[in-house]
Design a protein around this motif. Structure first.
Motif, PDB file in Angstrom:
ATOM      1  N   PRO A  12     -97.607   9.547-117.920  1.00 27.60           N
ATOM      2  CA  PRO A  12     -96.181   9.248-117.766  1.00 27.60           C
ATOM      3  C   PRO A  12     -95.954   7.743-117.605  1.00 27.60           C
ATOM      4  CG  PRO A  12     -96.872  10.999-116.272  1.00 27.60           C
ATOM      5  CD  PRO A  12     -98.105  10.388-116.844  1.00 27.60           C
ATOM      6  N   LYS A  13     -94.838   7.267-118.182  1.00 34.43           N
ATOM      7  CA  LYS A  13     -94.490   5.852-117.986  1.00 34.43           C
ATOM      8  C   LYS A  13     -92.973   5.703-117.984  1.00 34.43           C
ATOM      9  CE  LYS A  13     -94.452   4.081-122.689  1.00 34.43           C
ATOM     10  NZ  LYS A  13     -94.941   3.042-123.585  1.00 34.43           N
ATOM     11  N   ALA A  14     -92.515   4.729-117.214  1.00 35.38           N
ATOM     12  CA  ALA A  14     -91.087   4.413-117.120  1.00 35.38           C
ATOM     13  C   ALA A  14     -90.930   2.909-117.271  1.00 35.38           C
ATOM     14  CB  ALA A  14     -90.520   4.878-115.782  1.00 35.38           C
ATOM     15  N   GLU A  15     -90.121   2.489-118.237  1.00 35.77           N
ATOM     16  CA  GLU A  15     -89.879   1.054-118.437  1.00 35.77           C
ATOM     17  C   GLU A  15     -89.037   0.492-117.296  1.00 35.77           C
ATOM     18  OE1 GLU A  15     -91.405  -0.708-120.725  1.00 35.77           O
ATOM     19  OE2 GLU A  15     -92.302   1.100-121.586  1.00 35.77           O
TER      20      GLU A  15
ATOM     21  N   SER B 211     -82.889  10.679-112.661  1.00 30.83           N
ATOM     22  CA  SER B 211     -82.187   9.494-113.166  1.00 30.83           C
ATOM     23  C   SER B 211     -83.178   8.591-113.891  1.00 30.83           C
ATOM     24  CB  SER B 211     -81.502   8.728-112.036  1.00 30.83           C
ATOM     25  OG  SER B 211     -82.453   8.163-111.154  1.00 30.83           O
ATOM     26  N   GLY B 212     -82.639   7.758-114.771  1.00 28.61           N
ATOM     27  CA  GLY B 212     -83.473   6.852-115.545  1.00 28.61           C
ATOM     28  C   GLY B 212     -84.021   7.527-116.786  1.00 28.61           C
ATOM     29  N   SER B 213     -85.131   6.990-117.275  1.00 28.10           N
ATOM     30  CA  SER B 213     -85.796   7.530-118.462  1.00 28.10           C
ATOM     31  C   SER B 213     -87.292   7.563-118.185  1.00 28.10           C
ATOM     32  CB  SER B 213     -85.502   6.638-119.670  1.00 28.10           C
ATOM     33  OG  SER B 213     -86.182   7.105-120.808  1.00 28.10           O
ATOM     34  N   LEU B 214     -87.944   8.628-118.604  1.00 30.26           N
ATOM     35  CA  LEU B 214     -89.381   8.783-118.401  1.00 30.26           C
ATOM     36  C   LEU B 214     -89.997   9.244-119.719  1.00 30.26           C
ATOM     37  CD1 LEU B 214     -91.719   8.859-116.248  1.00 30.26           C
ATOM     38  CD2 LEU B 214     -91.260  11.313-116.089  1.00 30.26           C
ATOM     39  N   THR B 215     -91.044   8.561-120.149  1.00 27.66           N
ATOM     40  CA  THR B 215     -91.777   8.976-121.330  1.00 27.66           C
ATOM     41  C   THR B 215     -93.095   9.586-120.879  1.00 27.66           C
ATOM     42  OG1 THR B 215     -90.815   7.212-122.672  1.00 27.66           O
ATOM     43  CG2 THR B 215     -92.828   8.224-123.497  1.00 27.66           C
ATOM     44  N   VAL B 216     -93.313  10.842-121.249  1.00 29.49           N
ATOM     45  CA  VAL B 216     -94.584  11.488-120.965  1.00 29.49           C
ATOM     46  C   VAL B 216     -95.411  11.359-122.245  1.00 29.49           C
ATOM     47  CG1 VAL B 216     -95.762  13.591-120.261  1.00 29.49           C
ATOM     48  CG2 VAL B 216     -93.495  13.080-119.331  1.00 29.49           C
ATOM     49  N   GLN B 217     -96.388  10.451-122.202  1.00 26.53           N
ATOM     50  CA  GLN B 217     -97.246  10.236-123.359  1.00 26.53           C
ATOM     51  C   GLN B 217     -98.306  11.328-123.399  1.00 26.53           C
ATOM     52  OE1 GLN B 217     -97.973   5.654-123.850  1.00 26.53           O
ATOM     53  NE2 GLN B 217     -98.133   6.214-121.684  1.00 26.53           N
ATOM     54  N   LEU B 218     -98.432  11.949-124.552  1.00 25.98           N
ATOM     55  CA  LEU B 218     -99.498  12.904-124.805  1.00 25.98           C
ATOM     56  C   LEU B 218    -100.362  12.292-125.899  1.00 25.98           C
ATOM     57  CD1 LEU B 218     -97.242  16.092-124.948  1.00 25.98           C
ATOM     58  CD2 LEU B 218     -98.545  15.255-122.981  1.00 25.98           C
ATOM     59  N   ARG B 219    -101.534  12.774-126.117  1.00 22.88           N
ATOM     60  CA  ARG B 219    -102.421  12.177-127.119  1.00 22.88           C
ATOM     61  C   ARG B 219    -101.856  12.319-128.531  1.00 22.88           C
ATOM     62  NH1 ARG B 219    -105.525   8.282-124.986  1.00 22.88           N
ATOM     63  NH2 ARG B 219    -106.709   9.048-123.221  1.00 22.88           N
TER      64      ARG B 219
END
Length: 89
Positions: free
Chosen positions: A54-57, A24-32
């Motif tokens: 990884p980051k979640a607002e 549930s929610g939204s997850l951004t997996v930041q890569l370089r």
């Protein structure tokens, strides 16, 4: 199963792939070189050795699948989260 809000630190896992399955929610997996935005039901594999953050607002719930526990400082767990802390405002 993990619940996250905010971001981890940039890190990589030299010994294993790390798989995220968002519940549930939204997850951004930041890569370089790009960001991968996950929604409920999405699955993403970060290959071993690839630096990510990884980051979640808002609150995100997800399964983290790996051969060992990754919720440690070496696995990118931020200092504020130790001992049940809360992310900075």
């Amino acid at each position: 199963m993990a619940k996250g809000i905010g971001s981890t630190t940039w890190h990589s896992h030299d010994d294993q792939d790390e798989t995220f399955l968002l519940v549930s929610g939204s997850l951004t997996v930041q890569l370089r070189d790009r960001d991968v935005v996950l929604g409920p039901g999405d699955l993403f594999v970060v290959p071993r050795g690839v630096e990510h953050c990884p980051k979640a607002e808002g609150e995100a719930r997800f399964l983290v699948i790996g051969t060992t526990i990754t919720s440690t400082a070496a696995g990118g767990k931020p200092a504020w989260s130790h001992d049940g802390g809360r992310p900075p405002s």
